[in-house]
Scaffold this motif. Sequence first.
Motif, PDB file in Angstrom:
ATOM      1  N   ARG A 148     -48.465  82.366  18.382  1.00 54.27           N
ATOM      2  CA  ARG A 148     -49.399  81.271  18.634  1.00 54.27           C
ATOM      3  C   ARG A 148     -48.727  79.962  18.271  1.00 54.27           C
ATOM      4  NH1 ARG A 148     -55.231  81.014  18.488  1.00 54.27           N
ATOM      5  NH2 ARG A 148     -55.298  83.242  18.169  1.00 54.27           N
ATOM      6  N   GLU A 153     -56.020  91.006  31.416  1.00 54.61           N
ATOM      7  CA  GLU A 153     -55.502  90.562  30.115  1.00 54.61           C
ATOM      8  C   GLU A 153     -56.320  89.404  29.558  1.00 54.61           C
ATOM      9  OE1 GLU A 153     -53.161  92.032  28.103  1.00 54.61           O
ATOM     10  OE2 GLU A 153     -53.478  93.572  29.626  1.00 54.61           O
ATOM     11  N   CYS A 182     -60.494  79.476  24.792  1.00 50.84           N
ATOM     12  CA  CYS A 182     -59.330  80.357  24.806  1.00 50.84           C
ATOM     13  C   CYS A 182     -58.223  79.708  25.623  1.00 50.84           C
ATOM     14  CB  CYS A 182     -59.718  81.709  25.421  1.00 50.84           C
ATOM     15  SG  CYS A 182     -58.385  82.927  25.379  1.00 50.84           S
ATOM     16  N   VAL A 238     -48.128  84.773  25.655  1.00 55.52           N
ATOM     17  CA  VAL A 238     -48.224  86.168  26.095  1.00 55.52           C
ATOM     18  C   VAL A 238     -47.024  86.520  26.961  1.00 55.52           C
ATOM     19  CG1 VAL A 238     -49.660  87.860  27.314  1.00 55.52           C
ATOM     20  CG2 VAL A 238     -50.749  85.953  26.082  1.00 55.52           C
ATOM     21  N   TRP A 275     -48.417  94.277  27.913  1.00 60.12           N
ATOM     22  CA  TRP A 275     -48.474  92.838  27.718  1.00 60.12           C
ATOM     23  C   TRP A 275     -48.532  92.626  26.210  1.00 60.12           C
ATOM     24  CZ3 TRP A 275     -50.380  89.242  31.810  1.00 60.12           C
ATOM     25  CH2 TRP A 275     -50.341  89.819  33.071  1.00 60.12           C
ATOM     26  N   SER A 276     -47.809  91.663  25.698  1.00 55.77           N
ATOM     27  CA  SER A 276     -47.831  91.442  24.253  1.00 55.77           C
ATOM     28  C   SER A 276     -47.994  89.963  23.931  1.00 55.77           C
ATOM     29  CB  SER A 276     -46.551  91.978  23.608  1.00 55.77           C
ATOM     30  OG  SER A 276     -45.423  91.278  24.085  1.00 55.77           O
ATOM     31  N   VAL A 277     -48.687  89.717  22.837  1.00 54.22           N
ATOM     32  CA  VAL A 277     -48.838  88.352  22.349  1.00 54.22           C
ATOM     33  C   VAL A 277     -47.639  88.074  21.451  1.00 54.22           C
ATOM     34  CG1 VAL A 277     -50.260  86.757  21.015  1.00 54.22           C
ATOM     35  CG2 VAL A 277     -51.350  88.444  22.519  1.00 54.22           C
ATOM     36  N   LEU A 281     -54.225  80.388  26.837  1.00 54.05           N
ATOM     37  CA  LEU A 281     -53.128  81.353  26.941  1.00 54.05           C
ATOM     38  C   LEU A 281     -52.015  80.786  27.818  1.00 54.05           C
ATOM     39  CD1 LEU A 281     -55.268  84.524  27.817  1.00 54.05           C
ATOM     40  CD2 LEU A 281     -54.435  83.867  25.542  1.00 54.05           C
ATOM     41  N   LEU A 337     -58.007  89.515  25.958  1.00 51.72           N
ATOM     42  CA  LEU A 337     -57.574  88.600  24.905  1.00 51.72           C
ATOM     43  C   LEU A 337     -58.594  87.511  24.554  1.00 51.72           C
ATOM     44  CD1 LEU A 337     -53.879  88.126  26.074  1.00 51.72           C
ATOM     45  CD2 LEU A 337     -54.675  89.403  24.061  1.00 51.72           C
ATOM     46  N   ARG A 345     -52.108  80.853  22.594  1.00 50.34           N
ATOM     47  CA  ARG A 345     -51.402  82.121  22.388  1.00 50.34           C
ATOM     48  C   ARG A 345     -50.368  82.292  23.498  1.00 50.34           C
ATOM     49  NH1 ARG A 345     -56.130  86.300  21.662  1.00 50.34           N
ATOM     50  NH2 ARG A 345     -57.244  84.645  22.745  1.00 50.34           N
TER      51      ARG A 345
END
Length: 120
Positions: free
Chosen positions: A31, A54, A65, A38, A26-28, A67, A58, A36
Amino acid sequence: MNALRTFVPALAAAGLAASACAQDAWSVAGRQGVVRLVIVPAAQATDAAAYQREIARLCEPERTCFLNFYTNSSGAAVAVPLPDAIAAEATATFRRSMKNGAERFQWSCRMKMAQPPECF
Protein backbone atom coordinates in the motif's frame (compact mmCIF):
# COMPACT_ATOMS: atom_id res chain seq x y z
CA MET A 1 12.93 -48.14 -3.96
CA ASN A 2 9.62 -48.51 -5.86
CA ALA A 3 7.94 -46.16 -3.41
CA LEU A 4 10.64 -43.58 -4.12
CA ARG A 5 10.06 -43.94 -7.88
CA THR A 6 6.38 -43.06 -7.47
CA PHE A 7 6.92 -40.44 -4.78
CA VAL A 8 9.43 -38.29 -6.69
CA PRO A 9 7.24 -37.79 -9.81
CA ALA A 10 4.21 -37.10 -7.59
CA LEU A 11 6.23 -34.53 -5.63
CA ALA A 12 7.39 -32.89 -8.88
CA ALA A 13 3.81 -32.76 -10.19
CA ALA A 14 2.64 -31.16 -6.94
CA GLY A 15 5.38 -28.54 -7.28
CA LEU A 16 4.32 -27.76 -10.84
CA ALA A 17 0.69 -27.44 -9.76
CA ALA A 18 1.66 -25.08 -6.92
CA SER A 19 3.75 -23.03 -9.34
CA ALA A 20 0.85 -22.79 -11.79
CA CYS A 21 -1.48 -21.66 -8.99
CA ALA A 22 1.01 -19.00 -7.92
CA GLN A 23 1.14 -17.69 -11.50
CA ASP A 24 -2.68 -17.45 -11.55
CA ALA A 25 -2.93 -15.68 -8.18
CA TRP A 26 -3.49 -11.96 -7.87
CA SER A 27 -1.53 -10.51 -4.97
CA VAL A 28 -1.49 -7.24 -3.09
CA ALA A 29 2.11 -6.04 -3.19
CA GLY A 30 1.47 -3.41 -0.55
CA ARG A 31 0.00 0.00 0.00
CA GLN A 32 1.08 3.56 -0.72
CA GLY A 33 -1.17 5.82 1.31
CA VAL A 34 -4.75 4.75 0.57
CA VAL A 35 -3.83 3.00 -2.72
CA ARG A 36 -3.28 -0.76 -2.74
CA LEU A 37 -0.85 -2.07 -5.37
CA VAL A 38 -2.03 -5.31 -6.98
CA ILE A 39 0.06 -7.67 -9.10
CA VAL A 40 -1.95 -9.18 -11.96
CA PRO A 41 -1.05 -12.55 -13.53
CA ALA A 42 0.15 -11.81 -17.08
CA ALA A 43 -2.36 -14.28 -18.55
CA GLN A 44 -5.23 -12.23 -17.08
CA ALA A 45 -3.86 -8.75 -17.79
CA THR A 46 -6.55 -7.98 -20.39
CA ASP A 47 -9.41 -9.97 -18.80
CA ALA A 48 -11.94 -7.34 -17.70
CA ALA A 49 -14.07 -9.91 -15.86
CA ALA A 50 -11.04 -11.00 -13.81
CA TYR A 51 -10.47 -7.39 -12.70
CA GLN A 52 -14.10 -7.12 -11.64
CA ARG A 53 -13.78 -10.30 -9.56
CA GLU A 54 -10.66 -8.95 -7.85
CA ILE A 55 -12.25 -5.56 -7.21
CA ALA A 56 -15.20 -7.33 -5.58
CA ARG A 57 -12.77 -9.43 -3.50
CA LEU A 58 -10.54 -6.54 -2.43
CA CYS A 59 -13.02 -3.69 -1.99
CA GLU A 60 -15.78 -3.70 0.60
CA PRO A 61 -19.13 -2.61 -0.84
CA GLU A 62 -20.07 1.01 -0.19
CA ARG A 63 -16.51 1.83 0.99
CA THR A 64 -13.84 4.03 -0.58
CA CYS A 65 -11.33 1.85 -2.39
CA PHE A 66 -8.31 2.74 -4.53
CA LEU A 67 -6.42 0.03 -6.46
CA ASN A 68 -3.54 0.22 -8.93
CA PHE A 69 -2.90 -2.91 -11.03
CA TYR A 70 0.44 -4.03 -12.51
CA THR A 71 1.95 -7.07 -14.18
CA ASN A 72 5.42 -8.34 -13.31
CA SER A 73 6.69 -10.00 -16.48
CA SER A 74 10.33 -9.71 -15.44
CA GLY A 75 9.77 -11.55 -12.16
CA ALA A 76 11.25 -8.63 -10.21
CA ALA A 77 11.21 -8.87 -6.43
CA VAL A 78 7.99 -7.26 -5.22
CA ALA A 79 8.53 -4.36 -2.83
CA VAL A 80 6.98 -0.99 -2.02
CA PRO A 81 7.71 1.36 -3.58
CA LEU A 82 7.47 -0.82 -6.66
CA PRO A 83 10.68 -1.48 -8.57
CA ASP A 84 10.83 0.32 -11.94
CA ALA A 85 10.37 -2.98 -13.81
CA ILE A 86 6.93 -3.45 -12.19
CA ALA A 87 5.95 0.24 -12.07
CA ALA A 88 6.42 0.40 -15.85
CA GLU A 89 3.81 -2.35 -16.31
CA ALA A 90 0.67 -0.59 -15.07
CA THR A 91 -2.46 -2.27 -16.44
CA ALA A 92 -5.41 -0.46 -14.83
CA THR A 93 -6.66 1.60 -11.92
CA PHE A 94 -9.85 1.44 -9.89
CA ARG A 95 -11.16 4.34 -7.82
CA ARG A 96 -14.26 4.40 -5.67
CA SER A 97 -14.77 7.53 -3.59
CA MET A 98 -17.74 7.44 -1.23
CA LYS A 99 -17.09 11.12 -0.40
CA ASN A 100 -17.55 12.10 -4.06
CA GLY A 101 -20.05 9.36 -4.88
CA ALA A 102 -17.95 8.28 -7.87
CA GLU A 103 -16.49 5.02 -9.15
CA ARG A 104 -14.12 4.54 -12.10
CA PHE A 105 -12.17 1.70 -13.67
CA GLN A 106 -9.56 2.84 -16.18
CA TRP A 107 -7.21 0.85 -18.41
CA SER A 108 -3.60 1.83 -19.02
CA CYS A 109 -3.12 3.01 -22.62
CA ARG A 110 -0.27 0.49 -22.77
CA MET A 111 -2.87 -2.31 -22.67
CA LYS A 112 -4.63 -0.99 -25.82
CA MET A 113 -8.01 -1.77 -24.23
CA ALA A 114 -9.30 1.82 -24.52
CA GLN A 115 -8.40 4.89 -26.51
CA PRO A 116 -7.15 8.16 -24.99
CA PRO A 117 -8.60 10.03 -23.12
CA GLU A 118 -10.37 6.97 -21.64
CA CYS A 119 -7.02 5.43 -20.68
CA PHE A 120 -4.06 6.71 -18.68
